[in-house]
Design a protein around this motif. Structure first.
Motif, short mmCIF file in Angstrom:
data_model
loop_
_atom_site.label_atom_id
_atom_site.label_comp_id
_atom_site.label_asym_id
_atom_site.label_seq_id
_atom_site.Cartn_x
_atom_site.Cartn_y
_atom_site.Cartn_z
N ALA A 22 0.82 -1.21 -0.15
CA ALA A 22 0.05 0.07 -0.12
C ALA A 22 0.97 1.24 -0.08
O ALA A 22 0.62 2.31 -0.80
N LEU A 23 1.96 1.02 0.65
CA LEU A 23 2.61 2.44 0.66
C LEU A 23 3.51 2.31 -0.40
O LEU A 23 3.64 3.44 -0.84
N PHE A 24 4.06 1.48 -1.14
CA PHE A 24 4.87 1.36 -2.28
C PHE A 24 3.84 2.16 -3.41
O PHE A 24 4.28 3.00 -4.30
N ALA A 25 2.51 1.82 -3.48
CA ALA A 25 1.57 2.24 -4.53
C ALA A 25 1.34 3.72 -4.10
O ALA A 25 1.40 4.55 -5.22
N SER A 26 1.29 4.05 -2.80
CA SER A 26 0.94 5.27 -2.40
C SER A 26 2.15 6.14 -2.93
O SER A 26 1.81 7.71 -3.33
#
Length: 177
Positions: A22-26
């Motif tokens: 989720a953080l990577f995509a954010s």
């Protein structure tokens, strides 16, 4: 909050991998929104290229989150503890082995998902710039991670600090030649 932490500790793999992804995509969304990522031709949204974000999330989930979870566990088994010499050893190994692998997976993985004719082109053009910047950033961040964060939460913490560096990589991928 205690219930969430208990669930996280009971299922560290799931919590770490999903949180990291989720953080990577954010990071890609931030790059596109704040730094002005270029939308793909024919993209439905003038501001956000959701296909690009999905590709970044895919690389994050399929490689980065899983690799980092197992890599950090392996480092802790090989060099247990948190003394200065042990943390320095973990940081050196991370920069000599982990960093080149993750940077390579980012560029090559995205190029494959973008169906580029030469999936190594971006890697050849941007690896050394990314690696040099990463050595400065990650050496400090991983020292904090290995010193202050309990092993069960290191991948999730890595996801939080990776957010900034991934914004940099996404921006470099989209704009730098």
């Amino acid at each position: 909050m205690n219930r969430a932490w208990a669930a996280f500790k009971a299922h560290p793999y799931i919590g770490n991998v999903l949180g990291y992804t989720a953080l990577f995509a954010s990071a890609d969304l931030i790059q596109q929104s704040v730094l002005g990522g270029k939308p793909a031709a024919g993209s439905a949204s003038a501001g956000i290229d959701w296909r690009q974000t999905a590709r970044v999330a895919t690389v994050g989930f399929c490689f980065h989150a899983n690799f980092n979870y197992h890599w950090l566990r392996w480092l802790e088994r090989m060099l247990p503890g948190g003394g200065v010499r042990v943390v320095a050893g973990k940081v050196v190994l991370d920069q000599l082995i982990g960093a080149p692998l993750t940077i390579s997976a980012f560029y090559v993985g995205l190029s494959v998902l973008e169906h580029k004719d030469d999936p190594l082109e971006d890697w050849r053009q941007k690896f050394w710039t990314s690696y040099k910047a990463g050595v400065v950033y990650w050496s400090t961040m991983q020292a904090v991670n290995f010193t202050l964060v309990p092993p069960v939460a290191r991948t999730a913490f890595l996801g939080v600090i990776a957010l900034t560096f991934t914004v940099f990589l996404c921006h470099l991928k989209q704009h730098h030649t």
